[in-house]
Design a protein around this motif. Structure first.
Motif, PDB file in Angstrom:
ATOM      1  N   TRP A  79      63.332 104.369   9.008  1.00 22.93           N
ATOM      2  CA  TRP A  79      61.937 103.973   8.785  1.00 22.93           C
ATOM      3  C   TRP A  79      61.094 104.199  10.040  1.00 22.93           C
ATOM      4  O   TRP A  79      59.968 104.681   9.966  1.00 22.93           O
ATOM      5  CB  TRP A  79      61.885 102.501   8.367  1.00 22.93           C
ATOM      6  CG  TRP A  79      60.478 101.993   8.266  1.00 22.93           C
ATOM      7  CD1 TRP A  79      59.567 102.250   7.279  1.00 22.93           C
ATOM      8  CD2 TRP A  79      59.798 101.159   9.228  1.00 22.93           C
ATOM      9  NE1 TRP A  79      58.372 101.626   7.550  1.00 22.93           N
ATOM     10  CE2 TRP A  79      58.483 100.952   8.733  1.00 22.93           C
ATOM     11  CE3 TRP A  79      60.182 100.576  10.418  1.00 22.93           C
ATOM     12  CZ2 TRP A  79      57.563 100.180   9.424  1.00 22.93           C
ATOM     13  CZ3 TRP A  79      59.267  99.799  11.107  1.00 22.93           C
ATOM     14  CH2 TRP A  79      57.970  99.611  10.609  1.00 22.93           C
ATOM     15  N   VAL A  80      61.657 103.869  11.211  1.00 22.09           N
ATOM     16  CA  VAL A  80      60.938 104.090  12.473  1.00 22.09           C
ATOM     17  C   VAL A  80      60.651 105.583  12.663  1.00 22.09           C
ATOM     18  O   VAL A  80      59.540 105.979  13.059  1.00 22.09           O
ATOM     19  CB  VAL A  80      61.740 103.535  13.667  1.00 22.09           C
ATOM     20  CG1 VAL A  80      61.160 104.030  14.990  1.00 22.09           C
ATOM     21  CG2 VAL A  80      61.753 102.011  13.643  1.00 22.09           C
ATOM     22  N   ALA A  81      61.633 106.413  12.351  1.00 21.51           N
ATOM     23  CA  ALA A  81      61.436 107.861  12.500  1.00 21.51           C
ATOM     24  C   ALA A  81      60.334 108.359  11.571  1.00 21.51           C
ATOM     25  O   ALA A  81      59.495 109.188  11.959  1.00 21.51           O
ATOM     26  CB  ALA A  81      62.743 108.590  12.226  1.00 21.51           C
ATOM     27  N   ALA A  82      60.319 107.841  10.330  1.00 24.29           N
ATOM     28  CA  ALA A  82      59.344 108.317   9.340  1.00 24.29           C
ATOM     29  C   ALA A  82      57.948 107.749   9.599  1.00 24.29           C
ATOM     30  O   ALA A  82      56.944 108.455   9.422  1.00 24.29           O
ATOM     31  CB  ALA A  82      59.813 107.921   7.943  1.00 24.29           C
ATOM     32  N   SER A  83      57.863 106.474  10.026  1.00 24.05           N
ATOM     33  CA  SER A  83      56.557 105.828  10.173  1.00 24.05           C
ATOM     34  C   SER A  83      55.970 105.967  11.572  1.00 24.05           C
ATOM     35  O   SER A  83      54.751 106.017  11.736  1.00 24.05           O
ATOM     36  CB  SER A  83      56.660 104.347   9.812  1.00 24.05           C
ATOM     37  OG  SER A  83      57.531 103.675  10.718  1.00 24.05           O
ATOM     38  N   GLN A  84      56.831 106.013  12.581  1.00 21.36           N
ATOM     39  CA  GLN A  84      56.364 106.042  13.962  1.00 21.36           C
ATOM     40  C   GLN A  84      56.587 107.396  14.639  1.00 21.36           C
ATOM     41  O   GLN A  84      56.070 107.634  15.730  1.00 21.36           O
ATOM     42  CB  GLN A  84      57.078 104.961  14.791  1.00 21.36           C
ATOM     43  CG  GLN A  84      56.991 103.560  14.216  1.00 21.36           C
ATOM     44  CD  GLN A  84      55.591 102.988  14.286  1.00 21.36           C
ATOM     45  OE1 GLN A  84      54.912 103.132  15.293  1.00 21.36           O
ATOM     46  NE2 GLN A  84      55.145 102.344  13.204  1.00 21.36           N
ATOM     47  N   GLY A  85      57.398 108.234  14.009  1.00 23.35           N
ATOM     48  CA  GLY A  85      57.713 109.523  14.626  1.00 23.35           C
ATOM     49  C   GLY A  85      58.568 109.387  15.870  1.00 23.35           C
ATOM     50  O   GLY A  85      58.534 110.240  16.756  1.00 23.35           O
ATOM     51  N   GLU A  86      59.360 108.323  15.944  1.00 18.22           N
ATOM     52  CA  GLU A  86      60.197 108.058  17.110  1.00 18.22           C
ATOM     53  C   GLU A  86      61.649 107.902  16.664  1.00 18.22           C
ATOM     54  O   GLU A  86      61.928 107.344  15.601  1.00 18.22           O
ATOM     55  CB  GLU A  86      59.753 106.784  17.838  1.00 18.22           C
ATOM     56  CG  GLU A  86      58.311 106.802  18.325  1.00 18.22           C
ATOM     57  CD  GLU A  86      58.117 107.718  19.509  1.00 18.22           C
ATOM     58  OE1 GLU A  86      59.135 108.124  20.128  1.00 18.22           O
ATOM     59  OE2 GLU A  86      56.959 108.031  19.842  1.00 18.22           O
ATOM     60  N   SER A  87      62.570 108.367  17.498  1.00 22.07           N
ATOM     61  CA  SER A  87      63.987 108.332  17.144  1.00 22.07           C
ATOM     62  C   SER A  87      64.791 107.514  18.141  1.00 22.07           C
ATOM     63  O   SER A  87      64.570 107.609  19.363  1.00 22.07           O
ATOM     64  CB  SER A  87      64.561 109.756  17.091  1.00 22.07           C
ATOM     65  OG  SER A  87      63.911 110.527  16.113  1.00 22.07           O
ATOM     66  N   PHE A  88      65.707 106.723  17.620  1.00 23.88           N
ATOM     67  CA  PHE A  88      66.671 106.013  18.455  1.00 23.88           C
ATOM     68  C   PHE A  88      67.711 107.012  18.959  1.00 23.88           C
ATOM     69  O   PHE A  88      68.220 107.818  18.185  1.00 23.88           O
ATOM     70  CB  PHE A  88      67.382 104.916  17.648  1.00 23.88           C
ATOM     71  CG  PHE A  88      66.561 103.677  17.426  1.00 23.88           C
ATOM     72  CD1 PHE A  88      66.895 102.494  18.062  1.00 23.88           C
ATOM     73  CD2 PHE A  88      65.477 103.682  16.556  1.00 23.88           C
ATOM     74  CE1 PHE A  88      66.154 101.341  17.850  1.00 23.88           C
ATOM     75  CE2 PHE A  88      64.736 102.536  16.333  1.00 23.88           C
ATOM     76  CZ  PHE A  88      65.070 101.356  16.988  1.00 23.88           C
ATOM     77  N   GLU A  89      68.038 106.930  20.241  1.00 29.50           N
ATOM     78  CA  GLU A  89      69.038 107.839  20.812  1.00 29.50           C
ATOM     79  C   GLU A  89      70.419 107.209  20.731  1.00 29.50           C
ATOM     80  O   GLU A  89      70.646 106.124  21.276  1.00 29.50           O
ATOM     81  CB  GLU A  89      68.714 108.140  22.276  1.00 29.50           C
ATOM     82  CG  GLU A  89      69.754 109.036  22.941  1.00 29.50           C
ATOM     83  CD  GLU A  89      69.564 109.148  24.433  1.00 29.50           C
ATOM     84  OE1 GLU A  89      70.393 109.819  25.087  1.00 29.50           O
ATOM     85  OE2 GLU A  89      68.600 108.545  24.969  1.00 29.50           O
ATOM     86  N   PRO A  90      71.383 107.866  20.066  1.00 27.25           N
ATOM     87  CA  PRO A  90      72.739 107.318  20.023  1.00 27.25           C
ATOM     88  C   PRO A  90      73.483 107.600  21.326  1.00 27.25           C
ATOM     89  O   PRO A  90      73.495 108.724  21.821  1.00 27.25           O
ATOM     90  CB  PRO A  90      73.382 108.061  18.849  1.00 27.25           C
ATOM     91  CG  PRO A  90      72.634 109.362  18.766  1.00 27.25           C
ATOM     92  CD  PRO A  90      71.238 109.083  19.255  1.00 27.25           C
ATOM     93  N   VAL A  91      74.088 106.567  21.883  1.00 29.68           N
ATOM     94  CA  VAL A  91      74.891 106.698  23.100  1.00 29.68           C
ATOM     95  C   VAL A  91      76.274 106.158  22.793  1.00 29.68           C
ATOM     96  O   VAL A  91      76.418 104.996  22.403  1.00 29.68           O
ATOM     97  CB  VAL A  91      74.249 105.922  24.267  1.00 29.68           C
ATOM     98  CG1 VAL A  91      75.160 105.968  25.493  1.00 29.68           C
ATOM     99  CG2 VAL A  91      72.880 106.496  24.613  1.00 29.68           C
TER     100      VAL A  91
END
Length: 505
Positions: free
Chosen positions: A274-286
């Protein structure tokens, strides 16, 4: 273009999964639980000796995280300048009482009673930690702390030689060793012993600054930081000048929330999408040791507009039907702050968890996860929890707030004095402090405000209570000299304020 649909059911479960108890003792937290606060980099730096923070700001959390190899790697991957991959960490003192890493409160008291100097005790503790795995340890055949301290006290030349040798070995490997001291309010049963032991410890920490690879880190409470008796030794300013406060800014609190939701084992994927679709931001997997931690995108960590937009998508944008009641994004942290403007992350998360529960039960048709009425009640819940939490570290807070129930703040100092004198508050505090301390370790001893032991000439004793309350953020002075109590403590204590959140009666 329509906004992506908020995954309501997933987030309801994620909010309910927020833990209400954030403490970990000496056990490192799970990597997925760790939001690495950018502003805490200085506090986590091995070269920072003194870190000041009140209950709930992260002293014990970061102490335990530094002591865990995996959690230390999580921190190091996000705060690369600290080079934590080249750092070893061990306990010098903690809430643990098994005596493997350090003596407990009871044993420290016995060592003092047996005539050992505080500095010799702590030099032994630190050297024991540094040489725990060494075949050359001078303590390998000594089972008791008395015997270990005795051995070191009798041969200071050996001690100095060992510290220098250990520093050389660590430097040759390009490593550093940090000995962490937490829960220092538990080292003694009264202020006299705490001052002796803590002053000795800090002097040892100062002496060890001559080495480049051996470091000590002290997590201390504000009342200890303010106690002049603890810092009454030569060159103490070399430690105090580099001290760091553990502070949580508004942006840090919201980033903690996004981290919590984005790393929820069940709802995390839906929230990240949802964050990627609504905010255009991605969580980085570590990935670290087989565990994947999703790092909050920078915009949601640092940018006020991005955080407000994300919150407004799931919560009432205002704390009423219109903007006159204030924006939710700023209202919530403001009403959870203590008198110094500091906010416990636990209070913040608990308030939101409670707000979501109330919204789901009472306002299901409002189209939000966090309704403004639910948020108000969430603040009340957080207020009760935070006050109970504070009473655990400062039991005398109960005595000074109880007589104030029903009054309205701001109020004059004389109004506080009158209520305290009528309730015999000073006598009650002294009686509790003089009951005699139990010898078992675990809960902190009852420590009255240290200012009561050294009253300022020309001022009444009730002034000492006010200064102590100001030190720990329970009270503040207004511009006209009156005393105020923030909503965080006022609400649960049943103290009123015009225009504030309704007090719990």
């Amino acid at each position: 273009m329509s906004q992506p649909h908020v995954p309501v059911e997933d987030l309801q479960c994620a909010f309910q999964a927020i833990p209400e108890e954030m403490g970990h003792g000496i056990q490192p937290p799970e990597p997925s639980e760790m939001y690495v606060v950018p502003g805490h980099e200085s506090a986590l730096n091995p070269d920072t000796a003194v870190v000041v923070g009140d209950r709930g700001t992260g002293k014990s959390f970061w102490s335990a995280a530094l002591n865990g190899e995996t959690t230390r790697m999580v921190i190091g991957r996000q705060l690369k300048r600290l080079r934590l991959d080249k750092v070893q960490v061990g306990w010098g003192f903690s809430s643990g009482v098994d005596n493997r890493n350090h003596p407990s409160r009871r044993v420290l008291g016995r060592l003092l009673d047996n005539g050992f100097r505080a500095e010799d005790i702590w030099r032994t503790v630190i050297l024991h930690q540094l040489m725990a795995a060494s075949e050359d340890s001078p303590f390998r055949d000594v089972a008791s702390w008395d015997g270990r301290v005795q051995r070191l006290a009798e041969d200071p030349e050996m001690e100095e030689r060992l510290f220098a040798s250990l520093d050389d070995q660590l430097r040759a490997r390009g490593e550093r060793h940090v000995v962490v001291f937490d829960a220092l309010e538990r080292i003694g049963e009264d202020w006299r012993r705490i001052r002796i032991l803590l002053r000795g410890l800090l002097r040892v920490g100062l002496d060890l600054r001559q080495y480049r690879a051996i470091r000590t880190k002290f997590f201390i409470r504000p009342d200890m930081w303010e106690d002049e008796g603890i810092w009454a030794f030569p060159d103490s300013s070399k430690l105090t000048h580099g001290a760091v406060d553990l502070k949580w800014r508004r942006a840090d609190l919201y980033a903690l929330l996004w981290h919590q939701l984005g790393n929820d084992p069940d709802a995390g994927a839906a929230f990240r999408d949802w964050v990627a679709a609504s905010q255009g931001e991605s969580f980085e997997p570590v990935e670290i040791d087989g565990t994947v931690v999703y790092v909050v995108p920078e915009a949601l960590r640092t940018r006020d507009t991005a955080q407000a937009a994300a919150l407004n998508a799931i919560a009432s944008p205002f704390m009423g039907r219109n903007r006159r009641r204030g924006k939710t994004h700023t209202w919530l942290p403001t009403h959870l702050a203590d008198a110094k403007g500091q906010i416990s992350p636990r209070s913040f998360l608990v308030a939101l968890k409670k707000a979501q529960t109330i919204t789901e039960r009472r306002y299901p048709g409002e189209g939000v996860l966090l309704h403004f009425e639910g948020i108000k009640q969430g603040v009340q819940e957080a207020s009760s929890i935070r006050l109970a939490e504070l009473r655990e570290d400062y039991p005398w807070v109960r005595q000074i707030l109880a007589p104030l129930k029903g009054m309205t703040v701001p109020a004059s100092a004389e109004e506080f004095y009158a209520r305290w004198r009528e309730a015999h508050v000073l006598e009650a505090i002294r009686e509790r402090a003089g009951d005699g301390q139990e010898d078992e370790d675990g809960p902190s001893p009852y420590l009255p405000p240290h200012a009561l032991e050294t009253p300022t000439a020309g001022r009444c004793e009730e002034d000492a209570l006010i200064e102590a309350a100001i030190e720990i953020g329970v009270m503040s002075r207004t511009a006209d000299g009156r005393l105020n109590i923030p909503d965080l403590f006022r609400v649960a204590a049943g103290i009123g304020r015009r225009g504030g959140v309704r007090a719990i009666r």
